[in-house]
Design a protein around this motif. Structure first.
Motif, PDB file in Angstrom:
ATOM      1  N   VAL A 155      27.304 -35.528  19.427  1.00  0.00           N
ATOM      2  CA  VAL A 155      28.725 -35.201  19.674  1.00  0.00           C
ATOM      3  C   VAL A 155      29.780 -35.873  19.288  1.00  0.00           C
ATOM      4  CG1 VAL A 155      30.367 -34.564  21.839  1.00  0.00           C
ATOM      5  CG2 VAL A 155      27.806 -34.405  22.302  1.00  0.00           C
ATOM      6  N   SER A 156      29.508 -37.436  18.979  1.00  0.00           N
ATOM      7  CA  SER A 156      30.724 -38.120  18.241  1.00  0.00           C
ATOM      8  C   SER A 156      30.284 -38.360  16.998  1.00  0.00           C
ATOM      9  CB  SER A 156      30.566 -39.560  19.069  1.00  0.00           C
ATOM     10  OG  SER A 156      30.878 -39.256  20.449  1.00  0.00           O
ATOM     11  N   GLU A 157      29.291 -37.512  16.293  1.00  0.00           N
ATOM     12  CA  GLU A 157      29.112 -37.719  14.751  1.00  0.00           C
ATOM     13  C   GLU A 157      30.254 -36.956  13.799  1.00  0.00           C
ATOM     14  OE1 GLU A 157      25.107 -36.551  14.008  1.00  0.00           O
ATOM     15  OE2 GLU A 157      24.105 -37.958  14.840  1.00  0.00           O
ATOM     16  N   LEU A 158      30.571 -37.604  12.779  1.00  0.00           N
ATOM     17  CA  LEU A 158      31.616 -37.164  11.752  1.00  0.00           C
ATOM     18  C   LEU A 158      30.738 -36.382  10.825  1.00  0.00           C
ATOM     19  CD1 LEU A 158      33.916 -40.236  11.528  1.00  0.00           C
ATOM     20  CD2 LEU A 158      34.173 -38.454  13.349  1.00  0.00           C
ATOM     21  N   GLY A 159      31.238 -35.238  10.676  1.00  0.00           N
ATOM     22  CA  GLY A 159      30.922 -34.454   9.487  1.00  0.00           C
ATOM     23  C   GLY A 159      31.197 -34.978   8.044  1.00  0.00           C
ATOM     24  N   PRO A 160      30.741 -34.265   6.871  1.00  0.00           N
ATOM     25  CA  PRO A 160      31.201 -34.414   5.622  1.00  0.00           C
ATOM     26  C   PRO A 160      32.803 -34.683   5.483  1.00  0.00           C
ATOM     27  CG  PRO A 160      29.706 -32.493   5.634  1.00  0.00           C
ATOM     28  CD  PRO A 160      30.164 -32.783   7.117  1.00  0.00           C
ATOM     29  N   THR A 161      33.590 -34.086   6.182  1.00  0.00           N
ATOM     30  CA  THR A 161      34.989 -34.292   5.923  1.00  0.00           C
ATOM     31  C   THR A 161      35.531 -35.396   6.586  1.00  0.00           C
ATOM     32  OG1 THR A 161      35.376 -32.786   8.009  1.00  0.00           O
ATOM     33  CG2 THR A 161      35.262 -31.629   5.804  1.00  0.00           C
ATOM     34  N   GLY A 162      34.778 -36.337   7.359  1.00  0.00           N
ATOM     35  CA  GLY A 162      35.217 -37.314   8.203  1.00  0.00           C
ATOM     36  C   GLY A 162      35.757 -37.007   9.456  1.00  0.00           C
ATOM     37  N   PHE A 191      22.742 -28.320  24.436  1.00  0.00           N
ATOM     38  CA  PHE A 191      24.163 -28.106  24.202  1.00  0.00           C
ATOM     39  C   PHE A 191      24.568 -28.579  23.070  1.00  0.00           C
ATOM     40  CE2 PHE A 191      28.999 -28.113  25.035  1.00  0.00           C
ATOM     41  CZ  PHE A 191      28.967 -26.867  25.429  1.00  0.00           C
ATOM     42  N   ALA A 192      24.435 -29.735  22.675  1.00  0.00           N
ATOM     43  CA  ALA A 192      24.783 -30.597  21.385  1.00  0.00           C
ATOM     44  C   ALA A 192      24.214 -29.901  20.090  1.00  0.00           C
ATOM     45  CB  ALA A 192      24.367 -32.008  21.416  1.00  0.00           C
TER      46      ALA A 192
END
Length: 474
Positions: A179-186, A215-216
């Motif tokens: 849930v808290s992970e950041l994607g490629p765009t930060g 759900f995640a």
């Protein structure tokens, strides 16, 4: 899980009714990049080989969590505790893989066109199979699952082992951390940002994921967004979305066209008011996840009790929770109990359906006994509940006892409570005591229902009329 592979060139013996299903080759491979199953069943499915397209790790993980949720709920329905069900899931990777294989074989055409399965489709595919296994193995089902595919399981005795939740906790933590992970765009993942735009806080999303890890892994465009937008179009306030998803996050795994909308149309044919869907969904979002068979079982019981079709629709609209009550374990025994008190069950079901969700031993009998011990007859109690169905929904210690104690100081006959049991529905501090103090100061006596039901203006008027009657005539 970075890589697990199970390859068996043998027979899968674990099928219902001692039916042996020869399997030429079963490969269940979990890796970062794909999930592949190849199988050839001589019966039950077909004679052809199944070649699945590449399934994304996220989708595979979600399906595995869904399968675990189905199995966990099934085990708990058979009377297992949360701890034993958790231990069984923790020790049953091979069986979970087997369930996934069955799932992909049953719905192979869906995967060939790249379509995700919904929560209901997964449940409907697996539950009948689990039922058949339970019929075959009975109380040995836990060992059958934990020792799959070992056939010699019926001779083993059940043992209670201390439960370690470390693996389960790790999987939950992994889902929550996603849930808290950041994607490629930060930035956070699009589905998380979308949920936050619709009122959910990051901690709320994490809490939902702790309860329902799948759900995640729900996709934004394929699952979450279509359902939320559909609810908003129905008139559900945006502020209600967090509550609805917290109550039933599985809704986002349901296909709109194949499950959600048909379920709603079916419920509308039973009388659910289509203009009230926003309120119904907010009250009990799980209503939309129940099978048609479950709904028909409950409504069939309501018809059996003498409730009209129109009234059934109103009950489902006002109290959709009633669908969650087991007919044989909850509704019917409760109806029999109230019938023994002389209550018109149909009337009570219509006026106060939520009463039928209460425990007979924990709620109903103690309240009945309370009034019997204070001089009321069984017939009196039946009359009180017939007139005010919500009476049994109140806490004995926090509501009924304090109000009874104050009632004894009010100089009313006990029969007033038979006539007006709604007394117990009014606030003791906010309504009963203040009104009684005013009436006592005026020196007159109103009926109990007049004391509490009249508006402030009408209450003053009624007191003045009574007081004027006491004045000497010229």
């Amino acid at each position: 899980m970075s890589g697990v592979s199970v390859i068996r060139s043998a027979r899968i013996f674990f099928m219902p009714n001692d039916c042996l299903i020869p399997t030429q080759r079963v490969q269940v491979s979990f890796s970062r990049k794909l999930f592949s199953c190849r199988a050839k069943f001589d019966s039950e499915i077909d004679d052809g080989s199944v070649n699945l397209k590449v399934v994304s790790p996220a989708l595979l993980t979600a399906e595995k969590e869904e399968a675990k949720a189905v199995l966990t709920l099934f085990l708990k329905k058979q009377g297992l505790s949360n701890a034993i069900a958790a231990r069984t899931i923790n020790k049953s990777d091979l069986f979970i893989n087997h369930l996934l294989l069955r799932l992909h074989l049953i719905h192979k055409s869906r995967y060939l066109v790249g379509r995700e399965l919904t929560t209901l489709e997964i449940r409907d595919a697996l539950n009948p199979y689990l039922e058949s296994l339970f019929e075959e193995h009975g109380t040995h089902l836990v060992h059958a699952v934990e020792n799959f595919p070992n056939r010699s399981i019926k001779e083993k005795t059940t043992t209670t082992v201390p439960v370690s939740n470390s693996t389960i906790d790790t999987k939950k933590l992994r889902a929550v951390s996603r849930v808290s992970e950041l994607g490629p765009t930060g930035k956070l993942r699009p589905q998380i940002l979308y949920l936050m735009e619709h009122g959910l806080k990051l901690e709320q999303i994490k809490e939902i994921t702790r309860k329902f890890p799948a759900f995640a892994y729900y996709s934004l465009e394929g699952k979450i967004k279509p359902v939320i937008e559909f609810f908003l179009d129905l008139g559900v306030p945006k502020s209600d979305i967090p509550t609805i998803l917290n109550k039933r996050p599985q809704l986002c795994g349901i296909s709109l066209t194949e499950n959600l909308k048909p379920t709603m149309l079916f419920l509308e044919t039973l009388g659910v008011d289509k203009k009230q869907w926003a309120k119904v969904i907010y009250r009990f979002p799980a209503l939309l996840t129940y099978s048609k068979q479950k709904v028909e079982t409950t409504t069939g019981f309501l018809y059996e009790m003498g409730i009209s079709e129109e009234s059934v629709g109103k009950i489902l609209t006002r109290c959709p929770h009633i669908i969650s009550y087991s007919v044989e374990e909850k509704l019917r025994p409760t109806a029999e109990y109230f019938h023994s008190l002389g209550v018109d069950v149909a009337v009570l079901l219509y006026r106060s359906p939520q009463t039928f969700g209460l425990s007979i031993e924990g709620n109903l009998k103690p309240v009945t006994q309370f009034f019997l011990e204070r001089g009321y007859s069984m017939e009196d109690v039946g009359t009180m509940i017939s007139r005010y169905g919500a009476l049994y929904t109140f806490s004995l210690a926090e509501n009924i006892v304090p109000k009874w104690d104050f009632f004894l100081t009010m100089e009313y006959s006990k029969s007033e409570l038979i006539k007006f049991p709604q007394y117990f529905g009014y606030s003791l501090e906010g309504r009963i005591k203040p009104r009684h103090a005013i009436m006592k100061k005026s020196g007159v006596m109103l009926l109990l229902n007049q004391l509490l039901t009249l508006s402030d203006t009408d209450f003053d008027t009624a007191l003045k009329k009574k007081m004027n009657k006491l004045l000497p005539k010229n």
